[in-house]
Motif scaffolding. Structure first.
Motif, PDB file in Angstrom:
ATOM      1  N   VAL A  11       0.834  -1.206   0.000  1.00 13.04           N
ATOM      2  CA  VAL A  11       0.000   0.000   0.000  1.00 13.04           C
ATOM      3  C   VAL A  11       0.867   1.253   0.000  1.00 13.04           C
ATOM      4  O   VAL A  11       1.769   1.387   0.816  1.00 13.04           O
ATOM      5  N   LEU A  18      -2.121   0.378  -4.825  1.00 13.46           N
ATOM      6  CA  LEU A  18      -1.925  -0.961  -4.284  1.00 13.46           C
ATOM      7  C   LEU A  18      -1.134  -1.741  -5.323  1.00 13.46           C
ATOM      8  O   LEU A  18      -1.476  -1.733  -6.500  1.00 13.46           O
ATOM      9  N   THR A  66      -1.529  -4.529   2.967  1.00 15.42           N
ATOM     10  CA  THR A  66      -2.956  -4.477   3.286  1.00 15.42           C
ATOM     11  C   THR A  66      -3.268  -5.224   4.579  1.00 15.42           C
ATOM     12  O   THR A  66      -4.249  -4.911   5.242  1.00 15.42           O
ATOM     13  N   VAL A  74      -9.298  -1.632   3.733  1.00 16.40           N
ATOM     14  CA  VAL A  74      -8.851  -2.252   2.492  1.00 16.40           C
ATOM     15  C   VAL A  74      -9.947  -2.206   1.435  1.00 16.40           C
ATOM     16  O   VAL A  74      -9.699  -1.886   0.274  1.00 16.40           O
TER      17      VAL A  74
END
Length: 80
Positions: A11, A18, A66, A74
C-alpha cells in the motif's frame, strides 16, 4: 492458510496505489521503487537486497501491506 507477505498487496496511501507483486518477475526492483516512493533511503544495492532477501522481509523492508489495515479500510482502498 498461512500468511505470506509476498502475496499481500503493498500500500502507498499517498498515491492511492496498491501493488501486488509476483515472485521472479522483478519484484525486488518494484519493492525498491516502492521504498523510494515512500521516502526511504536507498541504502542497499539490488545485489545486496537479493542476497539477504531484505526487500521481501517485513518489517526490515519498511513497506506497508494491506494486512496492516482493517478489512473496511482495504475495501475502501479497493473501491475508491
Amino acid at each position: 492458510m498461512k500468511y505470506n507477505e509476498a502475496r499481500t498487496p503493498i500500500v502507498l496511501e499517498k498515491y492511492k496505489l496498491l501493488l501486488i507483486t509476483n515472485p521472479k518477475s522483478g519484484s525486488t526492483v518494484l519493492k525498491q521503487l516502492m521504498r523510494r516512493m515512500m521516502g526511504h533511503e536507498d541504502d542497499y544495492s539490488v545485489h545486496e537486497w537479493g542476497a539477504d532477501g531484505l526487500p521481501h522481509k517485513y518489517p526490515a523492508n519498511g513497506l506497508n501491506y494491506t494486512a496492516h489495515y482493517s478489512l473496511e479500510e482495504v475495501e475502501d482502498m479497493m473501491t475508491s
